[in-house]
Design a protein around this motif. Sequence first.
Motif, short mmCIF file in Angstrom:
data_model
loop_
_atom_site.label_atom_id
_atom_site.label_comp_id
_atom_site.label_asym_id
_atom_site.label_seq_id
_atom_site.Cartn_x
_atom_site.Cartn_y
_atom_site.Cartn_z
N UNK A 1 15.98 -2.51 -21.38
CA UNK A 1 14.76 -3.30 -21.02
C UNK A 1 13.91 -3.58 -21.69
N UNK A 2 13.24 -2.46 -21.62
CA UNK A 2 11.32 -2.07 -22.97
C UNK A 2 11.86 -2.40 -23.78
N UNK A 3 12.75 -1.95 -24.90
CA UNK A 3 12.99 -2.19 -25.87
C UNK A 3 13.51 -3.36 -26.53
N UNK A 4 14.27 -4.16 -25.67
CA UNK A 4 13.98 -5.96 -25.47
C UNK A 4 12.43 -6.37 -25.25
N UNK A 5 11.66 -6.09 -24.60
CA UNK A 5 10.27 -6.86 -24.23
C UNK A 5 9.75 -6.21 -25.18
N UNK A 6 9.54 -5.66 -25.80
CA UNK A 6 8.34 -5.61 -27.30
C UNK A 6 9.20 -6.68 -28.23
N UNK A 7 10.51 -6.42 -28.02
CA UNK A 7 11.62 -6.93 -29.31
C UNK A 7 11.61 -6.73 -30.48
N UNK A 8 12.30 -5.54 -30.43
CA UNK A 8 12.78 -4.47 -31.54
C UNK A 8 14.25 -4.49 -31.10
N UNK A 9 14.60 -4.76 -32.26
CA UNK A 9 16.33 -5.04 -32.32
C UNK A 9 17.35 -3.78 -33.16
N UNK A 10 16.45 -2.96 -34.09
CA UNK A 10 17.23 -1.98 -34.67
C UNK A 10 17.09 -1.06 -33.82
N UNK A 11 18.50 -0.36 -34.30
CA UNK A 11 18.73 1.21 -33.82
C UNK A 11 17.66 1.85 -34.64
N UNK A 12 17.46 3.15 -33.65
CA UNK A 12 16.06 3.89 -33.83
C UNK A 12 14.28 3.21 -33.83
N UNK A 13 14.62 1.97 -34.25
CA UNK A 13 13.50 0.96 -34.43
C UNK A 13 12.27 1.24 -33.86
N UNK B 1 17.92 16.70 -20.14
CA UNK B 1 19.37 17.23 -20.57
C UNK B 1 19.95 15.58 -20.99
N UNK B 2 19.87 14.16 -20.34
CA UNK B 2 20.09 13.14 -20.74
C UNK B 2 19.84 12.89 -21.86
N UNK B 3 18.63 13.04 -22.09
CA UNK B 3 18.12 12.45 -23.70
C UNK B 3 18.43 13.21 -24.42
N UNK B 4 19.08 14.72 -24.05
CA UNK B 4 19.32 15.28 -25.45
C UNK B 4 21.14 14.69 -25.84
N UNK B 5 21.68 14.78 -24.37
CA UNK B 5 23.25 13.92 -24.90
C UNK B 5 23.04 13.38 -25.51
N UNK B 6 22.20 11.78 -25.29
CA UNK B 6 22.09 10.70 -25.53
C UNK B 6 21.61 10.96 -27.49
N UNK B 7 20.67 11.79 -27.45
CA UNK B 7 20.99 12.44 -28.95
C UNK B 7 21.95 13.17 -29.71
N UNK B 8 22.30 13.55 -29.09
CA UNK B 8 24.19 14.25 -29.63
C UNK B 8 25.10 13.04 -30.22
N UNK B 9 24.78 12.01 -29.16
CA UNK B 9 25.59 11.02 -29.28
C UNK B 9 25.64 9.90 -30.35
N UNK B 10 24.29 10.05 -30.44
CA UNK B 10 23.21 8.92 -31.50
C UNK B 10 22.70 8.13 -30.72
N UNK B 11 22.98 7.94 -29.97
CA UNK B 11 22.00 6.59 -28.90
C UNK B 11 20.50 6.92 -29.03
N UNK B 12 19.94 7.67 -29.48
CA UNK B 12 18.61 7.89 -29.36
C UNK B 12 18.15 9.18 -30.30
N UNK C 1 8.88 12.94 -29.95
CA UNK C 1 9.17 11.41 -30.21
C UNK C 1 10.51 11.00 -29.49
N UNK C 2 10.70 10.43 -28.35
CA UNK C 2 12.21 9.68 -28.67
C UNK C 2 12.76 8.30 -28.96
N UNK C 3 13.54 7.98 -29.93
CA UNK C 3 13.41 6.32 -30.92
C UNK C 3 14.84 5.87 -30.20
N UNK C 4 15.04 4.63 -29.81
CA UNK C 4 16.00 4.14 -29.79
C UNK C 4 15.51 2.76 -29.88
#
Length: 198
Positions: A143-155, A178-189, A195-198
């Motif tokens: 939601x936050x990413x779309x609100x700021x109109x970002x589309x590219x992964x990690x942008x 723990x969840x952010x680390x898991x997301x990083x491991x799977x390439x989601x962030x 800093x977290x890039x999504x």
Amino acid sequence: MVICEDLLFSHGATAQSFSCQEYIFQEGTTAKFYFQIKKGTVKINNFTANGKEIVHGLPFDGHCFGESYIFTQTPYGINAITIMKCEIIRLEKEKFLQLLLSTPHLFLKINKYTAERLHFRYLISSFLRETNPLSRITKLLDYIKSYFKYEEQYSFMVPYTRTQLASLTGLRIETVIKTIKKMEFYGHVKIIERKIYY
């Protein structure tokens, strides 16, 4: 930013500095000003009868807060507390209302902003029912990413700390880490300098 700062200043607004953990207004008081953040982050919250904190939002640079109370005689049902040193633009309620009446497009802009934030609150309350932390955090970041109109992964650099993400999602800080680390491991962030890039 919601309203051009120069326009606010030209109508009598002033900038006020606040220390970290300082109340800008408290639940039960009456709205006397329009507030817009020049610099910093503010926590919008209240507390349940048993002392549990409920965080409703973390507006930052350029955002306004508490503006809906200007249009009612209802006392604030929330607190606004700085979570870092902040500079806040304040415009007296009557002057703000005169500005809106003389500039109808600003009235529509404020309504749109308030409606978007209401939509955000509805979304938050709907995904707080999710038991999976990964799903909760992903929906918030989507939601936050779309609100700021970002589309590219990690942008998109997430503007919140892990503690703030925990407050917004109702999760424990340890669970968010723990969840952010898991997301990083799977390439989601991606994590770059904490800093977290999504």
